[in-house]
Design a protein around this motif. Structure first.
Motif, PDB file in Angstrom:
ATOM      1  N   MET A 199       6.558  16.390 -47.945  1.00 56.17           N
ATOM      2  CA  MET A 199       7.310  16.718 -47.028  1.00 56.17           C
ATOM      3  C   MET A 199       6.947  17.654 -45.994  1.00 56.17           C
ATOM      4  SD  MET A 199      10.879  18.956 -48.342  1.00 56.17           S
ATOM      5  CE  MET A 199       9.771  20.333 -49.214  1.00 56.17           C
ATOM      6  N   CYS A 200       6.991  17.553 -44.867  1.00 57.45           N
ATOM      7  CA  CYS A 200       6.628  18.337 -43.842  1.00 57.45           C
ATOM      8  C   CYS A 200       7.384  18.155 -42.501  1.00 57.45           C
ATOM      9  CB  CYS A 200       5.005  17.934 -43.589  1.00 57.45           C
ATOM     10  SG  CYS A 200       4.248  18.905 -42.460  1.00 57.45           S
ATOM     11  N   CYS A 201       7.399  19.406 -41.911  1.00 62.06           N
ATOM     12  CA  CYS A 201       8.179  19.366 -40.744  1.00 62.06           C
ATOM     13  C   CYS A 201       7.113  19.440 -39.451  1.00 62.06           C
ATOM     14  CB  CYS A 201       8.825  20.773 -40.733  1.00 62.06           C
ATOM     15  SG  CYS A 201       8.210  22.431 -40.553  1.00 62.06           S
ATOM     16  N   GLY A 202       5.998  19.547 -39.794  1.00 64.63           N
ATOM     17  CA  GLY A 202       4.814  19.694 -38.434  1.00 64.63           C
ATOM     18  C   GLY A 202       4.716  18.436 -37.758  1.00 64.63           C
ATOM     19  N   THR A 203       3.787  18.423 -36.817  1.00 62.70           N
ATOM     20  CA  THR A 203       3.316  17.366 -35.855  1.00 62.70           C
ATOM     21  C   THR A 203       2.113  16.926 -36.520  1.00 62.70           C
ATOM     22  OG1 THR A 203       2.441  18.862 -34.591  1.00 62.70           O
ATOM     23  CG2 THR A 203       4.532  18.234 -34.002  1.00 62.70           C
ATOM     24  N   HIS A 204       1.812  15.562 -36.646  1.00 62.35           N
ATOM     25  CA  HIS A 204       0.716  14.860 -37.185  1.00 62.35           C
ATOM     26  C   HIS A 204       0.421  13.820 -36.309  1.00 62.35           C
ATOM     27  CE1 HIS A 204       0.865  16.802 -41.035  1.00 62.35           C
ATOM     28  NE2 HIS A 204       2.060  16.865 -40.801  1.00 62.35           N
ATOM     29  N   VAL A 205      -0.983  13.260 -36.445  1.00 63.10           N
ATOM     30  CA  VAL A 205      -1.505  12.110 -35.892  1.00 63.10           C
ATOM     31  C   VAL A 205      -0.803  11.071 -36.538  1.00 63.10           C
ATOM     32  CG1 VAL A 205      -3.811  13.052 -35.374  1.00 63.10           C
ATOM     33  CG2 VAL A 205      -3.589  11.896 -37.367  1.00 63.10           C
ATOM     34  N   SER A 206      -0.840   9.572 -36.014  1.00 62.28           N
ATOM     35  CA  SER A 206      -0.302   8.545 -36.283  1.00 62.28           C
ATOM     36  C   SER A 206      -1.172   7.767 -37.091  1.00 62.28           C
ATOM     37  CB  SER A 206       0.340   7.641 -35.323  1.00 62.28           C
ATOM     38  OG  SER A 206      -0.714   7.317 -34.055  1.00 62.28           O
ATOM     39  N   ASN A 207      -2.670   8.162 -36.876  1.00 63.08           N
ATOM     40  CA  ASN A 207      -3.652   7.221 -37.776  1.00 63.08           C
ATOM     41  C   ASN A 207      -4.936   8.410 -37.962  1.00 63.08           C
ATOM     42  OD1 ASN A 207      -6.000   5.643 -38.135  1.00 63.08           O
ATOM     43  ND2 ASN A 207      -4.303   4.131 -38.016  1.00 63.08           N
ATOM     44  N   LEU A 208      -5.351   8.270 -39.110  1.00 64.28           N
ATOM     45  CA  LEU A 208      -6.551   9.241 -39.609  1.00 64.28           C
ATOM     46  C   LEU A 208      -7.738   8.962 -38.509  1.00 64.28           C
ATOM     47  CD1 LEU A 208      -6.555   9.404 -43.340  1.00 64.28           C
ATOM     48  CD2 LEU A 208      -5.555  10.799 -41.696  1.00 64.28           C
ATOM     49  N   SER A 209      -7.949   8.008 -37.682  1.00 66.62           N
ATOM     50  CA  SER A 209      -8.989   7.740 -36.947  1.00 66.62           C
ATOM     51  C   SER A 209      -8.846   8.758 -35.829  1.00 66.62           C
ATOM     52  CB  SER A 209      -8.955   6.252 -36.344  1.00 66.62           C
ATOM     53  OG  SER A 209      -7.758   5.950 -35.696  1.00 66.62           O
ATOM     54  N   HIS A 210      -7.406   9.295 -35.503  1.00 66.81           N
ATOM     55  CA  HIS A 210      -7.443  10.140 -34.527  1.00 66.81           C
ATOM     56  C   HIS A 210      -7.924  11.710 -34.698  1.00 66.81           C
ATOM     57  CE1 HIS A 210      -3.599   7.587 -33.255  1.00 66.81           C
ATOM     58  NE2 HIS A 210      -4.671   7.035 -33.026  1.00 66.81           N
ATOM     59  N   LEU A 211      -8.286  11.695 -36.120  1.00 69.05           N
ATOM     60  CA  LEU A 211      -9.172  13.130 -36.429  1.00 69.05           C
ATOM     61  C   LEU A 211     -10.415  13.197 -36.075  1.00 69.05           C
ATOM     62  CD1 LEU A 211      -7.625  13.644 -40.157  1.00 69.05           C
ATOM     63  CD2 LEU A 211      -6.606  14.258 -37.966  1.00 69.05           C
ATOM     64  N   GLN A 212     -11.078  11.996 -35.787  1.00 61.73           N
ATOM     65  CA  GLN A 212     -12.237  11.718 -35.405  1.00 61.73           C
ATOM     66  C   GLN A 212     -13.404  11.921 -36.357  1.00 61.73           C
ATOM     67  OE1 GLN A 212     -11.300  14.629 -31.768  1.00 61.73           O
ATOM     68  NE2 GLN A 212     -12.805  13.309 -30.659  1.00 61.73           N
ATOM     69  N   VAL A 213     -13.378  13.576 -36.933  1.00 64.09           N
ATOM     70  CA  VAL A 213     -14.305  13.912 -37.894  1.00 64.09           C
ATOM     71  C   VAL A 213     -13.689  15.016 -38.377  1.00 64.09           C
ATOM     72  CG1 VAL A 213     -15.615  15.385 -36.237  1.00 64.09           C
ATOM     73  CG2 VAL A 213     -16.949  14.305 -38.412  1.00 64.09           C
ATOM     74  N   ILE A 214     -14.181  15.538 -39.783  1.00 62.87           N
ATOM     75  CA  ILE A 214     -13.751  16.886 -40.289  1.00 62.87           C
ATOM     76  C   ILE A 214     -15.072  17.574 -40.868  1.00 62.87           C
ATOM     77  CG2 ILE A 214     -12.716  17.751 -42.167  1.00 62.87           C
ATOM     78  CD1 ILE A 214     -10.386  16.101 -42.073  1.00 62.87           C
ATOM     79  N   LYS A 215     -15.102  18.806 -40.544  1.00 63.50           N
ATOM     80  CA  LYS A 215     -16.204  19.558 -40.881  1.00 63.50           C
ATOM     81  C   LYS A 215     -15.947  20.746 -41.848  1.00 63.50           C
ATOM     82  CE  LYS A 215     -20.506  20.982 -41.770  1.00 63.50           C
ATOM     83  NZ  LYS A 215     -21.402  20.326 -42.808  1.00 63.50           N
ATOM     84  N   LEU A 216     -16.404  20.579 -42.996  1.00 58.65           N
ATOM     85  CA  LEU A 216     -16.131  21.751 -44.141  1.00 58.65           C
ATOM     86  C   LEU A 216     -17.069  22.739 -43.883  1.00 58.65           C
ATOM     87  CD1 LEU A 216     -14.909  19.761 -47.345  1.00 58.65           C
ATOM     88  CD2 LEU A 216     -13.603  20.559 -45.418  1.00 58.65           C
ATOM     89  N   LEU A 217     -16.735  23.874 -43.482  1.00 60.70           N
ATOM     90  CA  LEU A 217     -17.679  25.072 -43.041  1.00 60.70           C
ATOM     91  C   LEU A 217     -18.315  25.650 -44.338  1.00 60.70           C
ATOM     92  CD1 LEU A 217     -16.273  26.555 -39.749  1.00 60.70           C
ATOM     93  CD2 LEU A 217     -18.096  24.731 -40.085  1.00 60.70           C
ATOM     94  N   GLY A 218     -17.433  25.774 -45.427  1.00 55.34           N
ATOM     95  CA  GLY A 218     -17.442  26.402 -46.450  1.00 55.34           C
ATOM     96  C   GLY A 218     -16.620  26.910 -47.181  1.00 55.34           C
ATOM     97  N   THR A 219     -16.856  28.032 -48.113  1.00 56.24           N
ATOM     98  CA  THR A 219     -15.680  28.735 -48.835  1.00 56.24           C
ATOM     99  C   THR A 219     -15.712  30.123 -48.770  1.00 56.24           C
ATOM    100  OG1 THR A 219     -16.907  28.594 -51.061  1.00 56.24           O
ATOM    101  CG2 THR A 219     -15.327  26.692 -50.376  1.00 56.24           C
ATOM    102  N   GLU A 220     -14.736  31.011 -49.075  1.00 57.66           N
ATOM    103  CA  GLU A 220     -14.937  32.122 -49.287  1.00 57.66           C
ATOM    104  C   GLU A 220     -13.882  32.672 -50.454  1.00 57.66           C
ATOM    105  OE1 GLU A 220     -13.269  33.859 -45.657  1.00 57.66           O
ATOM    106  OE2 GLU A 220     -15.297  33.625 -44.337  1.00 57.66           O
ATOM    107  N   LYS A 221     -14.233  33.873 -51.147  1.00 55.81           N
ATOM    108  CA  LYS A 221     -13.424  34.295 -52.113  1.00 55.81           C
ATOM    109  C   LYS A 221     -12.012  34.542 -51.767  1.00 55.81           C
ATOM    110  CE  LYS A 221     -13.452  37.647 -56.044  1.00 55.81           C
ATOM    111  NZ  LYS A 221     -14.093  38.727 -56.698  1.00 55.81           N
ATOM    112  N   GLY A 222     -11.035  34.142 -52.388  1.00 51.50           N
ATOM    113  CA  GLY A 222      -9.664  34.426 -52.250  1.00 51.50           C
ATOM    114  C   GLY A 222      -8.885  35.348 -52.863  1.00 51.50           C
TER     115      GLY A 222
END
Length: 419
Positions: A214-237
């Motif tokens: 469930m989500c009210c936000g705006t999204h792409v219609s295909n994951l290819s539109h994301l191009q690429v994802i880079k995980l920069l790292g983690t921080e203590k939460g």
């Protein structure tokens, strides 16, 4: 949910979508205020809250910032939700009943779409692969953060997750939107609780074969539109949780461009190749620390020599004043300690001649305590004193000459009265 008209207009240039706009009508326009931060300062703008018959501008919600755009030629600075309606804040009033074109800032919208769909993908795979549930997320201006319900995440897990999300992007997985009635049994499988003022159907974002939520936000219609994802790292939460920092789509390209620009600047400054930057900076830091220690030692020696030179002067007076651009509190205290402040009034300052700095007033307790507040006033500073010392920070040393004249006069009066 929001009713959206079908009279859309798509604007392209060289096959690139520049904007989405459509025509609707103004339902209401009421005076309002908007509090926001500009250049680090909180300001309150006076304007109007506008409600439209339909809108394509997304109101803030679900962890996603609001859309910006235009109603006619009037900029929309904020869009918020009131129940099933979107409220647009503008600085210029709009006539109720008039038809107006509404245009979305597509660059901002598409960026939010990439980050939000990227978050859904990362969240789904982090739970599937490692059992790490997402407890919250934030779509930031430069980078986004997912809060995972785990105290830590290994580097190998981070790499494995990044590879997995990018495989899904390369597989061009469709992202569909479903609208379910609130009493549909399928809602129970994806619902995490609805807002108290929710109205209308339930909107489901379905990444085919990966995740349905469930989500009210705006999204792409295909994951290819994301191009690429880079995980920069983690921080203590907080509370044994981990913040996973990521970039999606165009933000990755901008990050790479900025990093390359920084790299070129460092090559020019350090005179070394990129692979040697860390080593070069480490050497510089060690050199700076050595120079700082040497400089501090020289300043201390200078302070002692300045004080001895004054004491050895047969024509010395009972008032000593000195300004030194380079120096600190220790420099001033060394001079004051070397001098006999029971008989001599000492006024010392360090810093820019007409800018901010530090000051020290030392001498007999009674005159120092009386003159200290006036010194503070003239230097526009803050400070305090006791036992014959009054020191603090000066916002401006521009009136240092006036302070010196005041101290000479007042101390002469004091010593005359003593005699």
């Amino acid at each position: 949910m929001f009713n959206v008209t079908l009279s859309f207009m798509f604007v392209f240039c060289d096959n690139t979508l520049l904007s989405v706009q459509f025509v609707t009508s103004v339902v209401s326009c009421c005076p309002a205020e908007l509090k926001q931060e500009t250049n680090g300062k909180k300001v309150t703008l006076k304007g109007f809250n506008v409600k439209l018959q339909d809108t394509i501008l997304f109101p803030e919600g679900g962890g996603q910032p609001d859309d910006h755009g235009l109603i006619g030629d009037v900029p929309v600075l904020r869009v918020t939700r009131q129940g099933p309606e979107a409220v647009h804040f503008v600085c210029t009033p709009l006539e109720v009943g008039q038809e107006v074109p509404v245009k979305v800032n597509w660059e901002r919208r598409f960026d939010h779409m990439q980050q939000h769909s990227g978050q859904h993908l990362i969240t789904a795979l982090a739970e599937t692969m490692f059992g790490y549930k997402t407890t919250s997320w934030e779509l930031g201006r430069q980078r986004s953060t997912i809060e995972l319900d785990t105290p830590s995440m290994k580097a190998c897990q981070l790499q494995e997750l990044e590879e997995a999300v990018n495989v899904k992007i390369r597989d061009c997985v469709p992202v569909n939107v479903q609208l379910l009635s609130i009493d549909d049994p399928a809602v129970e499988k994806v619902s995490r609780g609805l807002p108290g003022d929710h109205a209308g159907p339930i909107r489901i974002i379905d990444i085919i074969g990966v995740d349905a939520n469930m989500c009210c936000g705006t999204h792409v219609s295909n994951l290819s539109h994301l191009q690429v994802i880079k995980l920069l790292g983690t921080e203590k939460g907080k509370k044994n949780k981990t913040n996973l920092i990521f970039l999606a789509g165009n933000r990755v390209l901008k990050y790479a461009e900025k990093s390359y620009s920084t790299e070129r600047s460092l090559v020019s400054l350090l005179k070394t190749g990129p692979d040697e930057h860390v080593e070069a900076v480490d050497k510089l830091q060690k050199s700076v620390k050595t120079l700082q220690k040497t400089n501090l030692s020289l300043i201390r020696d200078m302070a002692v020599l300045i004080a001895q030179n004054f004491k050895n002067n047969p024509l010395k007076s009972n008032f000593f004043s000195l300004h030194k651009k380079e120096g600190d509190n220790e420099f001033m205290n060394i001079i004051a300690n070397e001098l006999n402040t029971e008989e001599t009034l000492v006024f010392l300052t360090v810093g820019e001649e007409k800018g901010p700095g530090l000051f020290l007033l030392a001498g007999p307790t009674e005159p120092v305590s009386k003159m200290g507040p006036r010194v503070l006033q003239l230097l526009q500073g803050k400070g305090a004193g006791k036992n014959g010392r009054f020191q603090g920070k000066a916002n401006s040393l521009a009136q240092r000459g006036d302070v010196e004249a005041f101290l000479r006069q007042e101390f002469n009066n004091f010593t005359t009265e003593e005699e």
